[in-house]
Design a protein around this motif. Structure first.
Motif, mmCIF file in Angstrom:
data_model
loop_
_atom_site.group_PDB
_atom_site.id
_atom_site.type_symbol
_atom_site.label_atom_id
_atom_site.label_comp_id
_atom_site.label_asym_id
_atom_site.label_seq_id
_atom_site.Cartn_x
_atom_site.Cartn_y
_atom_site.Cartn_z
ATOM 1 N N ILE A 242 62.419 -31.461 8.833
ATOM 2 C CA ILE A 242 62.507 -30.172 9.499
ATOM 3 C C ILE A 242 63.559 -30.225 10.612
ATOM 4 O O ILE A 242 63.534 -31.106 11.455
ATOM 5 C CB ILE A 242 61.154 -29.775 10.091
ATOM 6 C CG1 ILE A 242 60.111 -29.611 8.996
ATOM 7 C CG2 ILE A 242 61.280 -28.476 10.887
ATOM 8 C CD1 ILE A 242 58.712 -29.353 9.518
ATOM 9 N N THR A 243 64.450 -29.256 10.585
ATOM 10 C CA THR A 243 65.449 -29.146 11.645
ATOM 11 C C THR A 243 64.962 -28.225 12.752
ATOM 12 O O THR A 243 65.173 -28.498 13.934
ATOM 13 C CB THR A 243 66.771 -28.616 11.073
ATOM 14 O OG1 THR A 243 67.256 -29.545 10.105
ATOM 15 C CG2 THR A 243 67.800 -28.409 12.169
ATOM 16 N N ALA A 244 64.321 -27.146 12.356
ATOM 17 C CA ALA A 244 63.856 -26.178 13.341
ATOM 18 C C ALA A 244 62.704 -25.364 12.763
ATOM 19 O O ALA A 244 62.602 -25.183 11.550
ATOM 20 C CB ALA A 244 64.977 -25.225 13.765
ATOM 21 N N MET A 245 61.858 -24.886 13.660
ATOM 22 C CA MET A 245 60.813 -23.929 13.296
ATOM 23 C C MET A 245 60.833 -22.825 14.345
ATOM 24 O O MET A 245 61.140 -23.074 15.513
ATOM 25 C CB MET A 245 59.426 -24.571 13.241
ATOM 26 C CG MET A 245 59.275 -25.606 12.145
ATOM 27 S SD MET A 245 57.583 -26.246 12.012
ATOM 28 C CE MET A 245 56.747 -24.838 11.224
ATOM 29 N N HIS B 158 56.849 -13.167 12.060
ATOM 30 C CA HIS B 158 57.038 -14.064 10.924
ATOM 31 C C HIS B 158 57.508 -15.419 11.440
ATOM 32 O O HIS B 158 58.347 -15.486 12.350
ATOM 33 C CB HIS B 158 58.100 -13.529 9.972
ATOM 34 C CG HIS B 158 57.764 -12.220 9.343
ATOM 35 N ND1 HIS B 158 57.124 -12.111 8.118
ATOM 36 C CD2 HIS B 158 57.981 -10.950 9.773
ATOM 37 C CE1 HIS B 158 56.976 -10.835 7.833
ATOM 38 N NE2 HIS B 158 57.479 -10.104 8.811
ATOM 39 N N CYS B 159 57.004 -16.481 10.826
ATOM 40 C CA CYS B 159 57.515 -17.795 11.181
ATOM 41 C C CYS B 159 58.460 -18.282 10.087
ATOM 42 O O CYS B 159 58.391 -17.828 8.945
ATOM 43 C CB CYS B 159 56.381 -18.789 11.362
ATOM 44 S SG CYS B 159 55.346 -19.053 9.923
ATOM 45 N N ASN B 160 59.351 -19.181 10.473
ATOM 46 C CA ASN B 160 60.208 -19.785 9.472
ATOM 47 C C ASN B 160 60.467 -21.246 9.786
ATOM 48 O O ASN B 160 60.205 -21.720 10.895
ATOM 49 C CB ASN B 160 61.503 -18.988 9.261
ATOM 50 C CG ASN B 160 62.523 -19.186 10.356
ATOM 51 O OD1 ASN B 160 62.269 -19.824 11.381
ATOM 52 N ND2 ASN B 160 63.706 -18.636 10.143
ATOM 53 N N SER C 73 69.419 -27.246 5.381
ATOM 54 C CA SER C 73 69.663 -25.863 5.791
ATOM 55 C C SER C 73 68.968 -24.838 4.902
ATOM 56 O O SER C 73 69.378 -23.679 4.864
ATOM 57 C CB SER C 73 71.180 -25.554 5.838
ATOM 58 O OG SER C 73 71.808 -26.368 6.805
ATOM 59 N N ARG C 74 67.953 -25.280 4.204
ATOM 60 C CA ARG C 74 67.146 -24.327 3.465
ATOM 61 C C ARG C 74 66.143 -23.705 4.423
ATOM 62 O O ARG C 74 65.575 -24.384 5.264
ATOM 63 C CB ARG C 74 66.422 -25.004 2.302
ATOM 64 C CG ARG C 74 67.354 -25.505 1.215
ATOM 65 C CD ARG C 74 66.621 -26.180 0.089
ATOM 66 N NE ARG C 74 65.889 -27.354 0.525
ATOM 67 C CZ ARG C 74 65.377 -28.256 -0.302
ATOM 68 N NH1 ARG C 74 65.517 -28.081 -1.603
ATOM 69 N NH2 ARG C 74 64.708 -29.283 0.168
ATOM 70 N N VAL C 75 65.944 -22.403 4.254
ATOM 71 C CA VAL C 75 65.061 -21.660 5.159
ATOM 72 C C VAL C 75 63.852 -21.149 4.378
ATOM 73 O O VAL C 75 64.003 -20.525 3.331
ATOM 74 C CB VAL C 75 65.789 -20.485 5.820
ATOM 75 C CG1 VAL C 75 64.846 -19.753 6.781
ATOM 76 C CG2 VAL C 75 67.009 -20.982 6.584
ATOM 77 N N TYR C 76 62.700 -21.413 4.895
ATOM 78 C CA TYR C 76 61.453 -20.978 4.280
ATOM 79 C C TYR C 76 60.751 -20.010 5.239
ATOM 80 O O TYR C 76 60.778 -20.195 6.461
ATOM 81 C CB TYR C 76 60.536 -22.166 3.994
ATOM 82 C CG TYR C 76 61.154 -23.209 3.098
ATOM 83 C CD1 TYR C 76 61.813 -24.319 3.629
ATOM 84 C CD2 TYR C 76 61.083 -23.094 1.713
ATOM 85 C CE1 TYR C 76 62.383 -25.278 2.824
ATOM 86 C CE2 TYR C 76 61.650 -24.051 0.888
ATOM 87 C CZ TYR C 76 62.293 -25.141 1.438
ATOM 88 O OH TYR C 76 62.858 -26.080 0.622
ATOM 89 N N TRP C 77 60.113 -19.007 4.663
ATOM 90 C CA TRP C 77 59.447 -17.979 5.466
ATOM 91 C C TRP C 77 57.963 -17.923 5.158
ATOM 92 O O TRP C 77 57.537 -18.113 4.024
ATOM 93 C CB TRP C 77 60.059 -16.610 5.167
ATOM 94 C CG TRP C 77 61.447 -16.459 5.692
ATOM 95 C CD1 TRP C 77 62.611 -16.747 5.045
ATOM 96 C CD2 TRP C 77 61.816 -15.972 6.989
ATOM 97 N NE1 TRP C 77 63.678 -16.486 5.863
ATOM 98 C CE2 TRP C 77 63.225 -16.001 7.052
ATOM 99 C CE3 TRP C 77 61.094 -15.523 8.089
ATOM 100 C CZ2 TRP C 77 63.923 -15.591 8.194
ATOM 101 C CZ3 TRP C 77 61.785 -15.109 9.216
ATOM 102 C CH2 TRP C 77 63.176 -15.151 9.255
ATOM 103 N N GLY C 78 57.206 -17.619 6.179
ATOM 104 C CA GLY C 78 55.784 -17.392 6.004
ATOM 105 C C GLY C 78 55.485 -15.902 5.969
ATOM 106 O O GLY C 78 56.353 -15.070 6.253
#
Length: 115
Positions: free
Chosen positions: A30-33, A93-95, A101-106
């Motif tokens: 994980i790079t960032a949340m 929304h969290c991500n 650099s793939r981004v996932y969303w909740g």
């Protein structure tokens, strides 16, 4: 990858809420949340992000009122929201951004600030 957000609800102006977002599944480092929000009729905006190195950044509108934190062991990010205002009403929304650099969303959690 799944991001499960929780903690939204109805709160009076001046009140507090704590949002949580737990990440699960297979993802690379994980790079960032962080958190975004979208109010009715408005564009989505960034609220706060926590980088793996420890740095955090906030939207000007929430500085001094919101605090983002992470539990790296639990792959969970939190948003402590104090002194809430009516204009904070939105779906939050969290991500998660991984090292590729793939981004996932909740899914979103609704925060309503109203008396």
């Amino acid at each position: 990858v799944q991001l499960q957000a929780s903690g939204g609800g109805l709160v009076q102006p001046g009140g507090s809420l704590r949002l949580s977002c737990a990440a699960s599944g297979n993802f690379f480092s994980i790079t960032a949340m962080g958190w975004y929000r979208q109010a009715p009729g408005k564009q989505r905006e960034s609220v706060a992000h926590k980088l793996s190195g420890g740095d955090a950044n906030y939207a000007d509108s929430v500085k001094g009122r919101f605090t983002i934190s992470r539990d790296n062991a639990k792959n969970t990010v939190y948003l402590q929201m104090n002194s809430l205002k009516a204009e904070d009403t939105a779906v939050y929304h969290c991500n998660l951004t991984d090292a590729w650099s793939r981004v996932y969303w909740g899914q979103g959690t609704l925060v309503t600030v109203s008396s």
